[in-house]
Design a protein around this motif. Structure first.
Motif: not given
Length: 115
Positions: A58-64, A88-95, A102-111
């Motif tokens: 139950s954790k997101p994946i973050v990458l640069r 970034s923008g409406r998808h910005m998650d400061y955590t 620049k970062t990108m992330y993935w979260r699964f729908k259930e999360w």
């Protein structure tokens, strides 16, 4: 997480892979398939393995995304096809952001539905 990484490295010894797990996320720091094995879907398979693990814990994946010169758009398109979004923008998650790049992330729908 270490067991998964060891398993991936054993199956794909020609891939440079570096990731770590913290209390709140999985950070993919490097995934690089050597030139002679590219275009075979290996990177995608590895990302899918990481996503399966991320769902289990139950954790997101973050990458640069850091591509070879002239390949940045291709790399971003690759990650977007796998469900990653720009942090970034409406998808910005400061955590999940990084002051260094620049970062990108993935979260699964259930999360997303539960948080």
């Amino acid at each position: 997480m270490q067991e998964l990484l060891d398993s991936i490295r054993a199956e794909y010894p020609f891939v440079k892979l570096w990731a770590f797990e913290s209390n709140t996320k999985i950070e993919l720091q490097q995934i690089e398939v050597d030139k002679e094995h590219r275009g075979q879907g290996i990177g995608q398979k590895i990302i899918e393995m990481l996503k399966t693990y991320a769902r289990m814990v139950s954790k997101p994946i973050v990458l640069r995304p850091e591509a070879e010169r002239g390949r940045k758009k291709d790399l971003e398109r690759f990650y977007k096809q796998l469900g990653f979004v720009n942090n970034s923008g409406r998808h910005m998650d400061y955590t999940l952001s990084s002051p260094m790049a620049k970062t990108m992330y993935w979260r699964f729908k259930e999360w997303l539905d539960n948080n």
